[in-house]
Design a protein around this motif. Structure first.
Motif, short mmCIF file in Angstrom:
data_model
loop_
_atom_site.label_atom_id
_atom_site.label_comp_id
_atom_site.label_asym_id
_atom_site.label_seq_id
_atom_site.Cartn_x
_atom_site.Cartn_y
_atom_site.Cartn_z
N GLY A 115 0.79 -1.21 0.00
CA GLY A 115 0.00 0.00 0.00
C GLY A 115 0.82 1.27 0.00
N LEU A 116 2.14 1.14 -0.21
CA LEU A 116 3.02 2.31 -0.23
C LEU A 116 2.62 3.22 -1.38
N SER A 117 2.70 4.53 -1.14
CA SER A 117 2.33 5.48 -2.17
C SER A 117 3.35 5.52 -3.31
N VAL A 118 4.63 5.75 -2.96
CA VAL A 118 5.67 5.91 -3.98
C VAL A 118 6.95 5.22 -3.53
N THR A 119 7.62 4.55 -4.46
CA THR A 119 8.95 4.03 -4.19
C THR A 119 9.92 4.49 -5.27
N ASP A 120 11.11 4.84 -4.82
CA ASP A 120 12.19 5.18 -5.74
C ASP A 120 12.95 3.88 -6.04
N ALA A 121 12.72 3.33 -7.23
CA ALA A 121 13.34 2.06 -7.62
C ALA A 121 14.53 2.28 -8.55
N THR A 122 15.05 3.50 -8.58
CA THR A 122 16.10 3.87 -9.53
C THR A 122 17.33 2.97 -9.44
N GLN A 123 17.81 2.72 -8.23
CA GLN A 123 19.02 1.92 -8.08
C GLN A 123 18.76 0.42 -8.19
N ALA A 124 17.55 -0.01 -7.87
CA ALA A 124 17.24 -1.44 -7.88
C ALA A 124 16.95 -1.98 -9.27
N PHE A 125 16.25 -1.20 -10.09
CA PHE A 125 15.87 -1.65 -11.43
C PHE A 125 17.13 -1.90 -12.26
N GLY A 126 17.26 -3.11 -12.74
CA GLY A 126 18.42 -3.48 -13.54
C GLY A 126 19.48 -4.24 -12.75
N LYS A 127 19.39 -4.20 -11.42
CA LYS A 127 20.34 -4.93 -10.58
C LYS A 127 19.69 -6.06 -9.80
#
Length: 349
Positions: free
Chosen positions: A137-149
């Motif tokens: 139910g989280l509103s926003v996540t910063d997945a910038t560093q995780a995506f691709g790794k």
């Protein structure tokens, strides 16, 4: 002098697949908003890239809004909202947080979220590599560093929106995206046209989108082939080599769930920016924190939120490896760093 690039969390080298795809898309002369054949060809390439990015991120059925960067995606997602967060977030997110002390951070970098619906929480930290367990139910996540790794799928993250960027996974700089569940109503920050489903006005960056898509596909293949397990072994070798010779070194987040490529460590009193310059002269590109904050002589807010004092927080450096990193480069860096550490210890004695 041969150089080794060990700053992949700041930006990654452009993947050959992205380069080739971008060059190929340069022959598209139409505006994707035009209805003629040339415009429809451009629109087709744009929508194919959108679907490819969505698929690579496990976001089938979600909406992907292309932006100029993860920073713009963050502003689109968070503008005008009373959002809760903490000091371990990237500056691009923290700038929109109403109270950076609303989420508790422990000594391992783990964050406790009380009200997910009104909160933002990063998936992985750019400085320490610490990975968070996202509440449903989280509103926003910063997945910038995780995506691709990491093997990440938006559809099971449990967040309404996610921020991603192309240049963190081998795509071009100048394009990012906001991924969101269907039906979310957001006010456009850039107005004057109906592009990107009315969320972002302006002629779309087709070349960037095509490069983003090609890089995302290639990054997903790397994950499936287990390349990041090999990178994690190199990261561990680096830390073991340094720790065995300089046992007062503090490895931030060690023992916590971290990105496989990221090592953040400090020798209190040895300024991080000094180490960055020394290693640069030795032929190694590293950083002293988030790239967006480089050049600012100040203690890391992330480390201070984890309970480290200002001296330690200003002494930390980050080494972030990539698919091209070799054992020779890692061991060469360790040797060069230890040589400078010995000089630091001699001066401090």
């Amino acid at each position: 002098m041969m150089r080794a690039y060990l700053d992949h969390n700041a930006t990654t080298p452009l993947r050959p697949e992205a380069r080739e795809a971008m060059i190929g898309s340069m022959s598209l002369i139409g505006n994707p908003s035009s209805v003629h054949s040339e415009g429809r060809a451009a629109k087709s390439a744009l929508e194919k890239a959108r679907q490819t990015v969505a698929s690579a991120f496990g976001a089938d059925g979600a909406e992907v809004v292309f932006t100029s960067s993860a920073t713009e995606a963050a502003s689109l997602a968070l503008q005008g909202r009373d959002i809760l967060g903490c000091d371990v977030e990237h500056d691009a997110v923290r700038a929109w947080v109403a109270d950076v002390h609303s989420h508790a951070v422990d000594s391992t970098g783990a964050v406790t979220v009380i009200d997910p619906r009104s909160s933002t929480l990063q998936l992985a930290n750019s400085e320490t590599g610490v990975i968070q367990s996202l509440p449903q139910g989280l509103s926003v996540t910063d997945a910038t560093q995780a995506f691709g790794k990491l093997p990440v799928a938006f559809n099971w993250l449990g967040a309404d929106m996610a921020i991603v960027s192309a240049h963190k996974l081998g795509g071009p700089k100048g394009i990012g995206a906001l991924v969101m569940k269907r039906g979310i109503d957001l006010e456009a920050r850039l107005k004057g046209g109906g592009q990107e489903m009315g969320r972002r006005a302006g002629t779309e960056n087709i070349i960037g989108a095509v490069g983003f898509a090609a890089a995302a596909e290639a990054a997903q293949r790397d994950i499936e082939r287990g390349i990041w397990s090999d990178i994690e072994k190199l990261r561990d070798l680096l830390e073991e080599t340094i720790e065995s010779a300089a046992n007062e070194t503090i490895f931030v987040g060690k023992g916590a769930n971290r990105l496989p490529n990221t090592s953040c460590f400090a020798v209190p009193g040895w300024k991080g920016e000094t180490q960055v310059m020394q290693m640069d002269l030795a032929g190694y590109a590293i950083s002293a924190g988030s790239a967006c904050s480089s050049g600012k002589v100040k203690a890391s807010a992330v480390l201070q939120a984890m309970g480290y004092d200002a001296t330690t927080a200003s002494s930390a450096i980050r080494v972030s490896l990539g698919p091209q990193t070799t054992e020779q480069e890692v061991m060469g860096f360790a040797k060069a760093w230890l040589a400078q550490w010995q000089k630091f210890r001699a001066r401090a004695a």
